[in-house]
Motif scaffolding. Structure first.
Motif, short mmCIF file in Angstrom:
data_model
loop_
_atom_site.label_atom_id
_atom_site.label_comp_id
_atom_site.label_asym_id
_atom_site.label_seq_id
_atom_site.Cartn_x
_atom_site.Cartn_y
_atom_site.Cartn_z
N ASN A 168 0.89 -1.31 0.00
CA ASN A 168 0.20 -0.15 0.03
C ASN A 168 0.91 1.23 0.02
OD1 ASN A 168 -1.72 -2.17 1.70
ND2 ASN A 168 -2.91 -0.99 0.34
N VAL A 169 0.54 2.09 -1.16
CA VAL A 169 1.47 3.45 -1.24
C VAL A 169 0.52 4.56 -0.91
CG1 VAL A 169 3.03 4.41 -2.69
CG2 VAL A 169 2.79 1.93 -2.70
N PHE A 170 0.94 5.36 0.06
CA PHE A 170 0.35 6.74 0.36
C PHE A 170 0.94 7.74 -0.08
CE2 PHE A 170 -0.66 3.00 3.20
CZ PHE A 170 -1.97 3.09 3.24
N GLY A 171 0.13 8.95 -0.49
CA GLY A 171 0.92 10.13 -0.68
C GLY A 171 0.34 10.57 -1.84
N ARG A 172 1.10 11.40 -2.53
CA ARG A 172 0.45 12.06 -4.01
C ARG A 172 0.67 10.89 -4.95
NH1 ARG A 172 2.80 17.34 -6.10
NH2 ARG A 172 4.25 15.89 -6.92
N VAL A 173 0.00 9.84 -4.99
CA VAL A 173 0.21 8.93 -6.13
C VAL A 173 -0.62 8.49 -7.04
CG1 VAL A 173 1.80 7.74 -4.32
CG2 VAL A 173 -0.47 7.17 -4.28
N GLN A 174 -1.86 9.31 -7.18
CA GLN A 174 -2.99 9.15 -8.15
C GLN A 174 -2.89 10.41 -8.93
OE1 GLN A 174 -6.72 8.02 -6.63
NE2 GLN A 174 -5.97 6.40 -5.46
N ARG A 175 -3.10 10.14 -10.11
CA ARG A 175 -3.08 11.31 -11.33
C ARG A 175 -1.71 11.92 -11.68
NH1 ARG A 175 -8.44 14.38 -11.72
NH2 ARG A 175 -9.93 12.73 -10.67
N VAL A 176 -0.68 10.82 -11.39
CA VAL A 176 0.81 11.04 -11.70
C VAL A 176 1.54 10.25 -12.34
CG1 VAL A 176 0.93 12.78 -9.47
CG2 VAL A 176 1.68 10.17 -9.35
N GLY A 177 0.58 9.08 -12.93
CA GLY A 177 1.33 7.96 -13.74
C GLY A 177 1.83 6.69 -12.94
N PHE A 178 1.33 6.73 -11.72
CA PHE A 178 2.42 5.87 -10.79
C PHE A 178 1.70 4.28 -11.24
CE2 PHE A 178 3.24 3.28 -7.01
CZ PHE A 178 3.95 4.20 -6.28
N ARG A 179 0.31 4.04 -11.57
CA ARG A 179 0.00 2.84 -12.09
C ARG A 179 0.83 2.30 -13.24
NH1 ARG A 179 -6.25 2.61 -12.39
NH2 ARG A 179 -5.62 4.70 -13.50
N PHE A 180 0.85 3.06 -14.02
CA PHE A 180 1.75 3.04 -15.54
C PHE A 180 2.95 2.61 -14.99
CE2 PHE A 180 3.94 3.99 -19.33
CZ PHE A 180 3.41 3.14 -20.25
N SER A 181 3.60 3.43 -14.42
CA SER A 181 5.07 3.24 -14.01
C SER A 181 5.27 2.09 -13.20
CB SER A 181 5.66 4.44 -13.42
OG SER A 181 5.47 5.70 -13.89
N THR A 182 4.36 1.78 -12.35
CA THR A 182 4.41 0.32 -11.71
C THR A 182 4.28 -0.82 -12.57
OG1 THR A 182 3.41 1.49 -9.66
CG2 THR A 182 3.32 -0.95 -9.74
N LEU A 183 3.52 -0.68 -13.73
CA LEU A 183 3.36 -1.84 -14.72
C LEU A 183 4.72 -1.95 -15.38
CD1 LEU A 183 1.85 -3.73 -16.71
CD2 LEU A 183 1.32 -1.67 -18.05
N GLN A 184 5.49 -0.89 -15.75
CA GLN A 184 6.68 -0.85 -16.49
C GLN A 184 7.80 -1.43 -15.64
OE1 GLN A 184 6.89 3.34 -17.41
NE2 GLN A 184 6.77 2.75 -19.63
N LYS A 185 7.86 -0.98 -14.44
CA LYS A 185 8.71 -1.53 -13.30
C LYS A 185 8.49 -3.04 -13.13
CE LYS A 185 11.57 0.59 -12.16
NZ LYS A 185 12.81 1.03 -12.37
N ALA A 186 7.02 -3.44 -12.87
CA ALA A 186 6.97 -4.88 -12.72
C ALA A 186 7.54 -5.64 -13.91
CB ALA A 186 5.55 -5.01 -12.66
#
Length: 89
Positions: free
Chosen positions: A7-25
């Protein structure tokens, strides 16, 4: 093989976090998923080799360039046999 819920908290929505997570995965050959939660956090389930999962968790503590991660919680959960993809929900 290890599986964690992160679980990741902070400014993590609307900043490309999910797409970047997919790339890193994909880079770390990790399966699982990432999704936004209603409270503004991001939830990730990640499965892969122990060393790669550790590196992935460390990446989550920083995130992509426009994110501002304030807190990361990671907990081991049961491995899912046969899972081989990482998805965004």
């Amino acid at each position: 093989m290890r599986r964690v819920v992160i679980n990741v908290f902070g400014r993590v929505q609307r900043v490309g976090f999910r797409f970047s997570t997919l790339q890193k995965a994909r880079e770390f050959d990790i399966s699982g998923f990432v999704k936004n939660l209603r409270d503004g956090s991001v939830e990730i389930e990640a499965q892969g080799e122990e060393e790669k999962i550790e590196k992935f968790i460390q990446w989550c503590k920083v995130g992509p360039i426009y994110s501002e991660v304030k807190k990361v919680m990671a907990e081991d959960i049961e491995v899912i046999d046969g899972e081989d993809e990482f998805n965004i929900f």
